[in-house]
Scaffold this motif. Sequence first.
Motif, short mmCIF file in Angstrom:
data_model
loop_
_atom_site.label_atom_id
_atom_site.label_comp_id
_atom_site.label_asym_id
_atom_site.label_seq_id
_atom_site.Cartn_x
_atom_site.Cartn_y
_atom_site.Cartn_z
N LYS A 24 0.82 -1.21 0.00
CA LYS A 24 0.00 0.00 0.00
C LYS A 24 0.86 1.27 0.00
O LYS A 24 0.50 2.24 -0.66
CB LYS A 24 -0.94 0.01 1.22
CG LYS A 24 -2.09 -0.99 1.09
CD LYS A 24 -3.08 -0.88 2.23
CE LYS A 24 -2.58 -1.45 3.53
NZ LYS A 24 -2.27 -2.89 3.50
N SER A 25 1.98 1.25 0.73
CA SER A 25 2.77 2.49 0.85
C SER A 25 3.17 3.05 -0.51
O SER A 25 3.07 4.25 -0.76
CB SER A 25 4.04 2.26 1.66
OG SER A 25 3.84 1.32 2.67
N ASP A 61 -3.38 6.71 5.88
CA ASP A 61 -2.97 5.30 6.00
C ASP A 61 -3.64 4.69 7.24
O ASP A 61 -4.02 5.43 8.15
CB ASP A 61 -1.44 5.22 6.13
CG ASP A 61 -0.90 3.88 5.63
OD1 ASP A 61 -1.71 2.99 5.30
OD2 ASP A 61 0.34 3.73 5.57
N GLU A 62 -3.79 3.41 7.25
CA GLU A 62 -4.48 2.71 8.36
C GLU A 62 -5.85 3.37 8.60
O GLU A 62 -6.23 3.66 9.74
CB GLU A 62 -3.65 2.76 9.65
CG GLU A 62 -2.16 2.42 9.49
CD GLU A 62 -1.89 0.95 9.20
OE1 GLU A 62 -2.78 0.11 9.40
OE2 GLU A 62 -0.78 0.64 8.73
MG MG Z 1 1.11 -0.14 5.47
#
Ligand code: MG
Length: 431
Positions: A48-49, A144-145
Amino acid sequence: MSSTEIDLHQQLKKYFGFSQFKGLQEQVIKSIVNKHNTFVIMPTGGGKSLCYQLPALIEEGTAIVVSPLIALMKNQVDAIRGISSEYGIAHVLNSSLNKSEIKQVKEDITNGVTKLLYVAPESLTKEENVEFLRGVKISFMAVDEAHCISEWGHDFRPEYRNLRHIIKRIGDNIPIIGLTATATPKVQEDILKNLGITDAKTFKASFNRPNLYYEIRPKTKNVDADIIRFVKQNDGKSGIIYCLSRKRVEELAQALQVNGIKAVPYHAGLDAKTRIKHQDMFIMEDIDVVVATIAFGMGIDKPDVRFVIHHDIPKSLESYYQETGRAGRDGGEGHCLAYYAYKDIEKLEKFMSGKPVAEQEIGHALLQEVVGYAETSMSRRKFLLHYFGEHFDEKTGEGASMDDNVQNPKKKHEAKDEVVLLLKTVKETKQ
Ligand code: MG
Ligand code: ADP
């Protein structure tokens, strides 16, 4: 191939040294580059990053990345600096910085040097930061998250609830990217609604892990002996055994040791030095088995974990999926064995009894899904993936034969007993 495609591959190679995109990365990146609100659901380790790092490095301005943990941010910033310090810089803005460091970061943003700015939600809420960010060029905002925004997620953080409001103040037309590894439809809905991006282009990778074998065994008094037998049958293989309490972790680790198994305990009650030592012993294969509470596992990337045992059933199927997901990262064998007794569900219910009612209700609903999974006679993989909103064909799907229910279908009358049992437990817990 269109010119943008060729271009993105070149950029991938240039910045990260990879020659292929993983899964849906390329489509996600195109969506971001085209300024769409975007929603990315990929299992842990899915990559994902890079979905926001690559567009951040190519686009004009600074991308803001909201991330809940300072440790996670530091890791990412170090990694980005390692691969592409010559092209642009990643910075952190959070409570770990002193005044002069903050000044430096702000200067770099103003001068267009900073391509990625990692912020904790509480730093983003600070008025002086909002004011500052209003005045600079922001390429997009990545959250993110993103499941931290939802009470139905496993890591709810109230600060995430303000994000929509703050992003609007920083800039009205900033594209928003939400990313998460939590795939339940309820959490997804919450994320889209709370971030105000119900129009987002959504990219969801499959959560199926075809190489994992799922098994549930009834939990009896002989559970320790059963676990010891299992581990001995898997001599020399790496495994993790999860227990609910620290006390149980210590006891079971000792029982394994007494039986000649190379095992160590891991829980938050051990001092940091011991924890690091035990973790390293596991990674370096000086020992075979870690007996642990859920404190163990985040960020541990041992590719050849061959089994994950749950001595106690987890409190949600998300936790179960995350924890079992640490087996077979290399694509090889991964046996996921959980011991289940309804008594343990009652114990978990009792733990919640001091919490606010809303939280209890959510906790209860999540537990009922765990009960359903543990007591089902259908394909466990199908049940699990259905929970994550994914259709799985139990005849032709990848890994279809990899669970106890499929291997040993229950006889009709047993299955009927089970339905009665399920009804009974639902009634009991409703009281
Ligand atoms: Mg991640
Ligand atoms: P997630 O956040 O989804 O859990 P990460 O962004 O941490 O996953 O990435 C997991 C791993 O995959 C990292 O080690 C990363 O370097 C690697 N990775 C990401 N994209 C690619 C790619 N296109 N090719 C090879 N490895 C990749």
